[in-house]
Design a protein around this motif. Sequence first.
Motif, short mmCIF file in Angstrom:
data_model
loop_
_atom_site.label_atom_id
_atom_site.label_comp_id
_atom_site.label_asym_id
_atom_site.label_seq_id
_atom_site.Cartn_x
_atom_site.Cartn_y
_atom_site.Cartn_z
N MET A 16 40.48 -42.15 -76.48
CA MET A 16 40.70 -42.64 -77.83
C MET A 16 40.37 -41.86 -79.02
O MET A 16 39.24 -41.04 -78.92
N GLY A 108 37.35 -50.13 -75.86
CA GLY A 108 37.96 -50.40 -76.92
C GLY A 108 38.29 -52.04 -76.95
O GLY A 108 39.21 -52.42 -77.47
N ARG A 391 30.63 -42.90 -75.03
CA ARG A 391 31.56 -43.95 -75.79
C ARG A 391 32.70 -43.36 -76.31
O ARG A 391 32.86 -42.15 -77.00
#
Length: 611
Positions: A16, A108, A391
């Motif tokens: 991401m 996400g 993360r």
Amino acid sequence: MNNNKRHELLSCEENMGTSGASIAKENDASCDSIDKPAGDSSESPAGTDSVADEGSIQNSFEGFGFSDALLKTIADKGYKEPSPIQKAAFPELMLGRDLVGQAQTGTGKTAAFALPLIERVLPNEKLPQVLVLTPTRELAVQVAEAFRAYAAGHPHLKVLAVYGGADFRSQISSLKRGVDVIVGTPGRVMDHIRQKTLNCTGLHCLVLDEADEMLRMGFIDDVEWVLEQLPTERQLVLFSATMPSEIRRLSKRYLNDPAEITIKSRSQEASLIRQRFIIIQHSHKLNALKRVLEAIIDDGVIIFVRTKAITLIVAEALEAVGHDVGILNGDVPQTQRERTVERLRSGKINILVATDVAARGLDVERITLVINYDVPFDREAYVHRIGRTGRAGRSGEAILFVSPRERHFLNTLERAIKQPIEQMEIPNNESINKSRLSKLQKKLLAAAKTGREHEEETELLDALIKEVGKELSLDQDKLALAALNLAIGSAPLLATGDETWLKQPTQRGRRNDRREDRLGTRRRNERDSASPENHMDRFRVEVGHRDRVKPGNLVGAIANETGLQGRMIGRIQIFDRYSFVDLPKGMPENVFNDLKKLRVLNRELQIQKLK
Ligand code: AMP
């Protein structure tokens, strides 16, 4: 024929926030195999309507029908492309379909449901339109914050978090003023519905976030109750990291022809989180922890321990050697917890010592290391713990402390997560010293690059250093060394502590461990049979082993739903058909009444005080 649309995505190449990342093809040997979607009993994903096909992949947020305002917010947040779960969920949710998503935090998933639901909220409606149920207040606060952030371009949209332990009246007045999105824990949401302070008739979407956690914490009956109160025409979205049979049953019963998405985040964790273990005797754990922190602390660290008492012991020991430490446990009031998380996020503290429940769902990007100081209760807890690092595509490290007697857990864990965990040595003086020097170098580099804020101060320091140099006839290097010495202080730069215990556990250590374990068992037995402590009353609740209740279910239910702080709950003894719970004497009538109404694992507690 079941026309379910299934999305089975690999997140191995999920990255991401970086452009150009693509979803792996099924035959990519570097990736794990595809998980079966929830409730699927077939062996192969044949017939799957998969989006894991390069041609159909959207690599931008455009094309999902999002408004310009939302696209701008997404761009302002710095998101470059949707994560795999978002790519799969957005089209379905924008169409108003039900959806089951198997995904962990870190994939996400919050944005996966929040962004389309924000777009589906109608302006100027008085009644709440979206309800998100979460297992803990921390997650409720976090999801509510995410909704607010994503709704930056939708100023009309009002979001409220409702959870036990927070002021009921202020929640009621916010509800009266009008709220569009409610994020809350099941018990408090139920209370509002029962008291008619939350009107469900306008709800057209319900999200169950971390459904397996709600099950683990004993809230599943409450969740079903809430589901029963919803209008029949509604969209249901269920996210869960794992799919136990209870959750599958729930999803079959309440969801209407849902789209199914499975995100295999294990591969993401495997590639992004380095997992290691240290074999350590109980008696050496604190010293080993200090060494690990000295050797590898870089950014944020979370240390997971089993009990509230251990959070204090560990935090005090670390503070004594100069670390700034925050604590998250059930005793810490909500506002202080939020402050602690904020301090960690902003870098004011680097270390957080936490219990599992208190740190659930915690999302702080700068956590690069998770230390499992005490082994977690099970595989799920381990996966949740290590998911606090790595993360949003960042890398992270996880270290598990295991005593020689807990090795079996390690073997079971490796089998369950289907990957080996590397053994690591306790850092010796040499590696600690290397780390100290490299940290010093980093600090010096940063200081050399940034300089002082005020020019005149720099000039004064410059003059001062020249004067000292002249007085002692010192060259630049010697002066720099003197300045560095001043900055380091008088404490020795190099660690020279005793290293003899670092090697594998000795016979003596093992004997001590066994003695500690035996003592622990004896103490536990003694404690269980004893009458309650002076300031406590003992209560009987009608739920026991036969209902598969665990202490965590009772603590979770009582603490989360009545606002009683965790530390106010004493001993819990579980018998076959009932359990004893020790609670503070003189409990206010209204709190007791709240407890009477509580249901845990489908049973009313029918709490009564023992004579
Ligand atoms: P979650 O899985 O919802 O807990 O999200 C994990 C983290 O990923 C959060 O910090 C989000 O802000 C971040 N995030 C969510 N979607 C994206 C995206 N498309 N690109 C980059 N970061 C994201």
